[in-house]
Write a protein that holds these residues in place. Structure first.
Motif: not given
Length: 341
Positions: A43-44, A150-151, A275-278
């Motif tokens: 996230v940063g 993100g999820g 990004s979180v999916i990956v």
């Protein structure tokens, strides 16, 4: 206002530490924003991209001084620091403000409400969420700009978690508030403790598991070295961070500058979801070889948890008119998109 806020305010004033207000003719503006993420975290890194994107799209007319890891004031004090002029905007989490009004819980995490971050974002942008949130924020002189999440988080455990039945007597680390109430109603034994205590509590068997983070983050922290059972996709918690700015600062920006910031925030939200999916996918592929069993709860078990969560929502909705209004908005939207009857 507490002493730490006063101290930082005094220091800021002494140093001339204040934002440059936007001029009506569109001259340069400097915004001071604090977030609670580490600069090297996923996230940063995406927040840094947000800063660069705003600068580029505004052709340099908007400069953002971003403070990571709550380096100006404590995370829970960021909102007040923005309202008092120490900062201009808050990019932390609405849950820190539930002491002001329980309604903030339903900005940050509905607990058992939405299955995906895209559904939550749809409520914010197309389901009336942004409007009802701003009715809450406006009372504090703040304007809600957008959200990024993100999820779903994954529960981790040292024992199987096939479904609701396995929650009976399940001792797990839980944050305070609504989550503890929901899980307790399903037979679990939530234990409120700090995030930093999770590893010791797992190793000493004080707890059977923990609500920590997403699948990928849990793995990166080493939690699955101890807890060999986990839920995925998640079903219980999906905490959303916000971007909120002091209203006078926000209204001093030109319409073009406001649109640039709103667009950059939406891009941050989309980048984080992708990004979180990956990262979760990569972790999911590797966890079985590490001896971790993954549990995808059935539609029936998910529905049972959602029903328990909405029971807690109903009780929380009695606490303030603002909470009732946001809860009603969520319930209406969940029905609208077919997640509830």
């Amino acid at each position: 206002m507490n002493n730490s806020i006063r101290t930082v305010m005094a220091a800021a004033t002494a140093l001339g530490f204040c934002a440059t207000a936007a001029l009506a003719d569109g001259h340069a503006v400097k915004l001071r924003i604090q977030n609670h993420q580490g600069p090297e975290s996923t996230v940063g890194i995406l927040i840094a991209d947000f800063v660069d994107r705003v600068h580029a799209m505004s052709d340099g007319s908007i400069e953002i001084e971003m403070f990571y890891s709550s380096s100006v004031v404590k995370s829970v004090e960021t909102f007040d620091a923005a309202t008092s002029g120490i900062l201009d905007c808050d990019m932390t989490n609405g849950s820190y403000q539930t002491g002001k009004n329980p309604a903030f819980q339903f900005v940050a995490d509905t607990m058992g409400g939405y299955d995906t971050p895209l559904q939550y974002q749809t409520w914010v942008n197309y389901g009336g969420g942004k409007e009802v949130i701003n009715e809450l924020y406006s009372a504090y002189g703040m304007t809600f700009i957008g959200a990024h999440v993100g999820g779903q988080e994954s529960l981790n455990s040292t024992r199987p978690l096939n479904g609701v039945a396995d929650l009976k007597d399940f001792k797990f680390r839980s944050p305070p508030g609504m989550e503890s109430e929901i899980f307790a109603s399903l037979g679990a034994k939530p234990i409120v403790m700090d995030f930093t205590e999770i590893f010791t509590a797992l190793e000493t068997k004080i707890i059977d598991g923990a609500d920590a983070a997403t699948l990928a983050v849990n793995r990166s922290l080493g939690i699955y070295d101890i807890a060999k059972h986990t839920t995925y996709p998640g079903f219980h918690s999906m905490s959303s961070d916000h971007l909120a700015c002091r209203t006078d600062v926000w209204e001093s920006l030109t319409p073009a500058q406001q649109t640039i910031i709103e667009t950059a925030e939406k891009a941050l939200a989309m980048d984080l979801m992708m990004s979180v999916i990956v990262q979760n996918g990569e972790a999911l592929a590797e966890l079985p070889a590490e001896g971790v069993t993954v549990y995808d709860w059935s539609a029936e078990d998910r529905a049972t948890f959602r029903a328990a969560a909405q029971g807690a929502w109903t009780e929380w909705a009695t606490r303030t008119p603002e909470t009732a209004k946001i809860v009603h908005s969520h319930k209406a939207f969940l029905k609208r998109i077919g997640l509830t009857d």
